[in-house]
Design an enzyme around this catalytic site. Structure first.
Site, PDB file in Angstrom:
ATOM      1  N   HIS A  72      13.671  28.636  87.097  1.00 51.49           N
ATOM      2  CA  HIS A  72      12.665  28.686  88.165  1.00 51.49           C
ATOM      3  C   HIS A  72      12.878  29.868  89.107  1.00 51.49           C
ATOM      4  O   HIS A  72      11.979  30.223  89.871  1.00 51.49           O
ATOM      5  CB  HIS A  72      12.622  27.360  88.939  1.00 51.49           C
ATOM      6  CG  HIS A  72      13.753  27.142  89.899  1.00 51.49           C
ATOM      7  ND1 HIS A  72      14.843  26.345  89.619  1.00 51.49           N
ATOM      8  CD2 HIS A  72      13.966  27.602  91.157  1.00 51.49           C
ATOM      9  CE1 HIS A  72      15.655  26.315  90.642  1.00 51.49           C
ATOM     10  NE2 HIS A  72      15.159  27.084  91.599  1.00 51.49           N
ATOM     11  N   ASP A 119      16.322  24.099  82.897  1.00 56.50           N
ATOM     12  CA  ASP A 119      16.114  25.061  83.990  1.00 56.50           C
ATOM     13  C   ASP A 119      17.161  26.171  83.954  1.00 56.50           C
ATOM     14  O   ASP A 119      17.669  26.594  84.999  1.00 56.50           O
ATOM     15  CB  ASP A 119      16.121  24.358  85.355  1.00 56.50           C
ATOM     16  CG  ASP A 119      15.484  25.221  86.448  1.00 56.50           C
ATOM     17  OD1 ASP A 119      14.846  26.229  86.107  1.00 56.50           O
ATOM     18  OD2 ASP A 119      15.648  24.893  87.631  1.00 56.50           O
ATOM     19  N   GLY A 136      17.715  29.548  97.645  1.00 56.50           N
ATOM     20  CA  GLY A 136      18.370  30.819  97.380  1.00 56.50           C
ATOM     21  C   GLY A 136      19.684  30.646  96.657  1.00 56.50           C
ATOM     22  O   GLY A 136      20.173  31.560  96.001  1.00 56.50           O
ATOM     23  N   ASN A 137      20.289  29.432  96.763  1.00 57.65           N
ATOM     24  CA  ASN A 137      21.497  29.120  95.993  1.00 57.65           C
ATOM     25  C   ASN A 137      21.172  28.831  94.533  1.00 57.65           C
ATOM     26  O   ASN A 137      22.083  28.789  93.692  1.00 57.65           O
ATOM     27  CB  ASN A 137      22.221  27.909  96.575  1.00 57.65           C
ATOM     28  CG  ASN A 137      23.233  28.264  97.641  1.00 57.65           C
ATOM     29  OD1 ASN A 137      23.081  27.871  98.795  1.00 57.65           O
ATOM     30  ND2 ASN A 137      24.250  29.025  97.280  1.00 57.65           N
ATOM     31  N   SER A 138      19.904  28.611  94.221  1.00 58.34           N
ATOM     32  CA  SER A 138      19.515  28.254  92.857  1.00 58.34           C
ATOM     33  C   SER A 138      20.015  29.286  91.854  1.00 58.34           C
ATOM     34  O   SER A 138      19.819  30.484  92.028  1.00 58.34           O
ATOM     35  CB  SER A 138      17.993  28.144  92.743  1.00 58.34           C
ATOM     36  OG  SER A 138      17.513  27.026  93.435  1.00 58.34           O
ATOM     37  N   LEU A 192      15.322  14.094  65.592  1.00 59.84           N
ATOM     38  CA  LEU A 192      15.446  12.926  64.727  1.00 59.84           C
ATOM     39  C   LEU A 192      14.090  12.443  64.227  1.00 59.84           C
ATOM     40  O   LEU A 192      13.971  11.951  63.112  1.00 59.84           O
ATOM     41  CB  LEU A 192      16.168  11.806  65.487  1.00 59.84           C
ATOM     42  CG  LEU A 192      16.596  10.578  64.706  1.00 59.84           C
ATOM     43  CD1 LEU A 192      17.527  10.954  63.556  1.00 59.84           C
ATOM     44  CD2 LEU A 192      17.282   9.580  65.633  1.00 59.84           C
ATOM     45  N   GLY A 193      13.057  12.571  65.077  1.00 62.71           N
ATOM     46  CA  GLY A 193      11.716  12.182  64.644  1.00 62.71           C
ATOM     47  C   GLY A 193      11.395  10.725  64.860  1.00 62.71           C
ATOM     48  O   GLY A 193      10.781  10.084  64.001  1.00 62.71           O
ATOM     49  N   VAL A 194      11.815  10.163  66.016  1.00 66.62           N
ATOM     50  CA  VAL A 194      11.485   8.782  66.343  1.00 66.62           C
ATOM     51  C   VAL A 194      11.039   8.704  67.793  1.00 66.62           C
ATOM     52  O   VAL A 194      11.333   9.594  68.598  1.00 66.62           O
ATOM     53  CB  VAL A 194      12.693   7.832  66.150  1.00 66.62           C
ATOM     54  CG1 VAL A 194      13.052   7.705  64.697  1.00 66.62           C
ATOM     55  CG2 VAL A 194      13.884   8.297  66.975  1.00 66.62           C
ATOM     56  N   ILE A 196      11.540   6.116  71.007  1.00 65.33           N
ATOM     57  CA  ILE A 196      12.534   5.102  71.334  1.00 65.33           C
ATOM     58  C   ILE A 196      12.349   4.592  72.752  1.00 65.33           C
ATOM     59  O   ILE A 196      11.668   5.215  73.572  1.00 65.33           O
ATOM     60  CB  ILE A 196      13.966   5.662  71.183  1.00 65.33           C
ATOM     61  CG1 ILE A 196      14.122   6.969  71.984  1.00 65.33           C
ATOM     62  CG2 ILE A 196      14.324   5.870  69.727  1.00 65.33           C
ATOM     63  CD1 ILE A 196      15.504   7.568  71.943  1.00 65.33           C
TER      64      ILE A 196
END
Length: 485
Positions: free
Chosen positions: A121, A151, A222-224, A279-281, A283
């Site tokens: 960001h 992020d 600003g710390n991001s 995995l294709g599920v 849940i």
């Protein structure tokens, strides 16, 4: 009472001194091995700050913001303010030029050849990215890759000289109460240092792969993207977010754990993008009432609500299976499963243990790639004639062709549609609403009211107090347990 002297053998003082020396030596050995009952507060963070400062950077981004194209104000005709706002708009000019917008953030160098980690960001949408080093030198950076899910962004600068860098530490070794130090560019005050402790571990905010370290070290805007250090100068987190009613630090900051960041950074560095296992599920977590309805002993594991075409279907997984272990590791809940699958290499075949109808089975599943699979549609099947009935506080009937269109269901979808619902019923309390589609009951398909009634009788005969329903809303499935007594 008269005191009486007690004679002490000459060997006793020597023995005590020997015991004291042994105890002192044992305590020193424990301290050197890192085994201690407590650690005093550092006398100063100055040495640590001096050591890591050259690797911490300020980041300035520049973005072109398009000029507004529509009218700035909508004032009713005849309003006393009409002339005032018309004059104001005329002074602004009919065609305002695009303008530049600048933003500040933090980051840190992870290699001598100029790779830099920050938050996505911080640089998202930026046209230009400038890096300022502790020495005052400024270099332009190019974007290597980003991962919005965690992020994290990876940048690269070109330097004539090798750059000072910091290394990642093992965030799993951090304990609540350990000292940490943050460094960055809060509110434009570059290279500011703050210190605190680890307040909590494994925090989740809103992302699928969240694993945040919570700290009371001051973190502000600003710390991001800046680093969170342990006392050895290793990065154990990337400062990402704060919880605050006013935008300033109140001692609740969050840093993405380094063990998550390192996997992302390695993939961005190698591929320019992430490549997570799939995995294709679909849940959901197992609630106590769902566990009771399924006859499970506890709520551990991840309940499979749907198995579209993909790796899991190819490996034999079915809706209603409970995933209890993945690649040799026991699964507590859906969050743990998602993270472990995402951290596993694409194309690798892994053992997945499922609980199916009271029996344990091990399936061998070859993982696909999540980034390629996201957004794929889930297929469905046939339809029956309408026959409505009030059951479990709901008016239910088989889905019709008209409803398939109104509810944006796939052609050929079958199941029972909730036509209306009694707002005093348990079904209403558990979030069901008109338009929901019931496709399974007791982990068996239902297409007619008779099918559902049969599943209810079977549950009662088995001594169950509730029945597990598979509900679909907007294509998203979830299990709900309703009482049948």
């Amino acid at each position: 009472m008269r005191s009486q002297a007690i004679a002490v053998p000459e060997a006793r003082p020597a023995a005590l001194r020997l015991l004291w020396v042994l105890m002192l030596g044992f305590a020193l050995a424990l301290a050197q091995a890192g085994i201690a009952f407590g650690r005093a507060a550092p006398e100063s963070f100055a040495d640590l700050a001096e050591k890591v400062s050259p690797a911490v950077v300020n980041i300035t981004t520049s973005t072109t913001v398009a000029a507004p194209t529509g009218p700035g104000f909508d004032v009713p005709e005849g309003s006393p303010f009409e002339d005032f706002f018309r004059d104001f708009q005329n002074r602004q000019g009919p065609d305002q030029a695009p303008r530049r917008s600048n933003a500040l953030g933090s980051g840190f160098v992870i290699s001598e050849d100029g790779y830099i980690v920050t938050n996505n960001h911080v640089i998202e949408g930026a046209d230009e990215i400038e890096i300022e080093f502790f020495s005052g030198e400024r270099l332009d950076a190019k974007l290597i890759g980003t991962d919005p899910k965690t992020d994290i962004a990876l940048l690269k600068v070109e330097s004539d000289e090798p750059l000072t860098f910091v290394s990642f530490g093992n965030s799993d070794l951090m304990r609540v109460g350990d000292w940490v130090m943050a460094m960055g560019n809060p509110l434009g005050q570059g290279f500011s240092v703050s210190a605190g402790i680890v307040s909590a571990r494994n925090r989740e905010l809103s992302g699928t792969y969240d694993d945040y370290i919570q700290t009371d070290a001051a973190i502000n805007r600003g710390n991001s993207g800046g680093p969170l250090f342990n006392m050895d100068g290793d990065v154990i987190g990337v400062n990402t977010a704060i919880l605050s009613p006013n935008g300033g630090s109140i001692g609740i900051g969050f840093s993405m754990a380094s063990n998550v960041v390192t996997k992302v950074v390695n993939q961005l560095r190698e591929y320019g993008e992430t490549r997570r296992g799939w995995l294709g599920v679909r849940i959901q977590d197992i609630t106590p009432d769902v566990a009771e309805a399924m006859g499970l002993g506890d709520t551990r594991g991840a309940l499979v609500t749907d198995v579209p075409e993909g790796p899991a279907a190819d490996g034999g997984m079915k809706s209603g299976d409970v995933i209890t272990a993945f690649d040799g590791v026991e699964i507590e809940d859906t969050r743990e499963l998602v993270r472990r699958v995402g951290d596993t290499e694409v194309g690798r075949t892994v053992p997945v243990v499922v609980l199916r109808e009271g029996e344990t089975e091990t399936l061998e599943i070859t993982l696909g790639r999540r980034e390629l699979a996201e957004g794929e549609a889930v297929p469905a099947a046939a339809q029956m004639e309408p026959a409505e009935k009030d059951i479990l506080g709901m008016t239910l009937g088989p889905v019709t062709d008209k409803e398939i269109g109104e509810l944006n269901l796939a052609p050929g979808t079958e199941g029972l549609v909730v036509k209306s619902i009694d707002e005093t019923s348990e079904a209403f309390d558990k979030g069901l609403q008109p338009g929901d589609l019931i496709t399974e009951a007791g982990q068996q398909k239902v297409a007619t009211v008779a099918d559902l009634e049969a599943r209810i009788e079977e549950a009662k005969d088995a001594g169950r107090k509730s029945l597990l329903l598979l509900i679909r809303r907007g294509g998203e499935p979830r299990f709900v347990a309703l009482g049948i007594e």
